[in-house]
Design a protein around this motif. Sequence first.
Motif, PDB file in Angstrom:
ATOM      1  N   LEU A   1       5.012 -20.145  46.548  1.00 37.93           N
ATOM      2  CA  LEU A   1       6.356 -19.888  46.046  1.00 37.93           C
ATOM      3  C   LEU A   1       7.382 -20.574  46.930  1.00 37.93           C
ATOM      4  CD1 LEU A   1       4.649 -16.920  45.837  1.00 37.93           C
ATOM      5  CD2 LEU A   1       6.616 -16.531  44.386  1.00 37.93           C
ATOM      6  N   VAL A   2       8.362 -21.164  46.295  1.00 37.38           N
ATOM      7  CA  VAL A   2       9.521 -21.728  46.979  1.00 37.38           C
ATOM      8  C   VAL A   2      10.713 -20.931  46.484  1.00 37.38           C
ATOM      9  CG1 VAL A   2      10.949 -23.782  47.355  1.00 37.38           C
ATOM     10  CG2 VAL A   2       8.473 -24.037  46.969  1.00 37.38           C
ATOM     11  N   GLU A   3      11.507 -20.420  47.399  1.00 32.30           N
ATOM     12  CA  GLU A   3      12.684 -19.630  47.019  1.00 32.30           C
ATOM     13  C   GLU A   3      13.861 -19.968  47.919  1.00 32.30           C
ATOM     14  OE1 GLU A   3      13.858 -17.572  44.671  1.00 32.30           O
ATOM     15  OE2 GLU A   3      12.051 -17.989  43.528  1.00 32.30           O
ATOM     16  N   TRP A   4      15.029 -19.622  47.415  1.00 30.01           N
ATOM     17  CA  TRP A   4      16.282 -19.797  48.161  1.00 30.01           C
ATOM     18  C   TRP A   4      16.431 -18.669  49.174  1.00 30.01           C
ATOM     19  CZ3 TRP A   4      19.789 -23.756  47.325  1.00 30.01           C
ATOM     20  CH2 TRP A   4      19.557 -24.550  46.204  1.00 30.01           C
ATOM     21  N   LEU A   5      16.839 -19.010  50.374  1.00 28.99           N
ATOM     22  CA  LEU A   5      17.176 -17.979  51.346  1.00 28.99           C
ATOM     23  C   LEU A   5      18.369 -17.180  50.826  1.00 28.99           C
ATOM     24  CD1 LEU A   5      16.893 -20.060  54.624  1.00 28.99           C
ATOM     25  CD2 LEU A   5      15.516 -18.049  54.035  1.00 28.99           C
ATOM     26  N   PRO A   6      18.413 -15.888  51.122  1.00 31.54           N
ATOM     27  CA  PRO A   6      19.540 -15.076  50.662  1.00 31.54           C
ATOM     28  C   PRO A   6      20.762 -15.236  51.572  1.00 31.54           C
ATOM     29  CG  PRO A   6      17.942 -13.686  51.749  1.00 31.54           C
ATOM     30  CD  PRO A   6      17.377 -15.082  51.736  1.00 31.54           C
ATOM     31  N   VAL A   7      21.261 -16.450  51.619  1.00 40.67           N
ATOM     32  CA  VAL A   7      22.453 -16.786  52.402  1.00 40.67           C
ATOM     33  C   VAL A   7      23.391 -17.600  51.508  1.00 40.67           C
ATOM     34  CG1 VAL A   7      21.224 -16.783  54.618  1.00 40.67           C
ATOM     35  CG2 VAL A   7      21.418 -18.905  53.328  1.00 40.67           C
ATOM     36  N   PRO A   8      24.701 -17.521  51.753  1.00 38.45           N
ATOM     37  CA  PRO A   8      25.627 -18.309  50.939  1.00 38.45           C
ATOM     38  C   PRO A   8      25.377 -19.814  51.106  1.00 38.45           C
ATOM     39  CG  PRO A   8      26.799 -16.646  52.232  1.00 38.45           C
ATOM     40  CD  PRO A   8      25.384 -16.676  52.727  1.00 38.45           C
ATOM     41  N   THR A   9      25.314 -20.522  49.988  1.00 40.31           N
ATOM     42  CA  THR A   9      25.166 -21.975  49.990  1.00 40.31           C
ATOM     43  C   THR A   9      26.066 -22.551  48.905  1.00 40.31           C
ATOM     44  OG1 THR A   9      23.281 -21.819  48.475  1.00 40.31           O
ATOM     45  CG2 THR A   9      22.767 -21.962  50.820  1.00 40.31           C
ATOM     46  N   GLU A  10      26.332 -23.842  49.012  1.00 38.35           N
ATOM     47  CA  GLU A  10      27.188 -24.504  48.026  1.00 38.35           C
ATOM     48  C   GLU A  10      26.482 -24.680  46.684  1.00 38.35           C
ATOM     49  OE1 GLU A  10      28.893 -28.133  49.476  1.00 38.35           O
ATOM     50  OE2 GLU A  10      29.472 -27.200  51.373  1.00 38.35           O
ATOM     51  N   MET A  11      25.166 -24.646  46.689  1.00 43.18           N
ATOM     52  CA  MET A  11      24.403 -24.821  45.460  1.00 43.18           C
ATOM     53  C   MET A  11      23.407 -23.681  45.343  1.00 43.18           C
ATOM     54  SD  MET A  11      22.083 -27.951  46.751  1.00 43.18           S
ATOM     55  CE  MET A  11      21.337 -27.891  48.355  1.00 43.18           C
ATOM     56  N   GLY A  12      22.715 -23.631  44.221  1.00 43.80           N
ATOM     57  CA  GLY A  12      21.677 -22.641  44.035  1.00 43.80           C
ATOM     58  C   GLY A  12      22.132 -21.438  43.234  1.00 43.80           C
ATOM     59  N   PRO A  13      21.209 -20.493  43.053  1.00 44.07           N
ATOM     60  CA  PRO A  13      21.508 -19.313  42.241  1.00 44.07           C
ATOM     61  C   PRO A  13      22.483 -18.383  42.955  1.00 44.07           C
ATOM     62  CG  PRO A  13      19.394 -19.052  43.303  1.00 44.07           C
ATOM     63  CD  PRO A  13      19.859 -20.450  43.615  1.00 44.07           C
TER      64      PRO A  13
END
Length: 189
Positions: A137-149
């Motif tokens: 699995l590849v997932e986004w870290l739960p941190v604010p980013t300029e892109m992503g969900p």
Amino acid sequence: MPPHGGFDPERLLAAEAARRQHLPPESLLPDFLYRRDETLIDYGCGAGFFTIPAARYLTGGRVWALDRDPRMVAATTERARREGLPNVAGLVADGDVPALPPADAVLMANVFHDLDDPDAVLRRLHPLLQPHGRLYLVEWLPVPTEMGPPLAIRIGPEALAARLEAAGFEVRRLFRDPYPFYRVLAGPV
């Protein structure tokens, strides 16, 4: 998998070069594909960001490209056809996991956070893996980013590991890169 109409395949293809700078698929494949003759299920294949490099890598294997959006499956299989990759087969799977032969690996890249019932999907994927199989699995870290969900739907590594274990998987390795992503390698218990 994202809801119907959630993404546009052309938009994903246009953004692919930028996505590769953050998450180069070719460098991640050896993390979960160990031989060139393996079978991979790319669950939530999108426009083929991982499917196409995996098909090139698995010269003696097979890649099942699954997505709930028929446009994504069509875009991916058309790319494979244009690139002369006969080892890609596309399937539309609307929230369910179709009956497939046992796979060596299942990939879920930036999909888990978009699933309607992720725990049910994990339970359905479990029997599709060979006893030695890998779930990656590849997932986004739960941190604010300029892109992503949106931050509200992201899941952290520890919470994801707990859900995997509850579904009968053992976490074998946690990769905390490349930022802003993390990756989890798991296998059936």
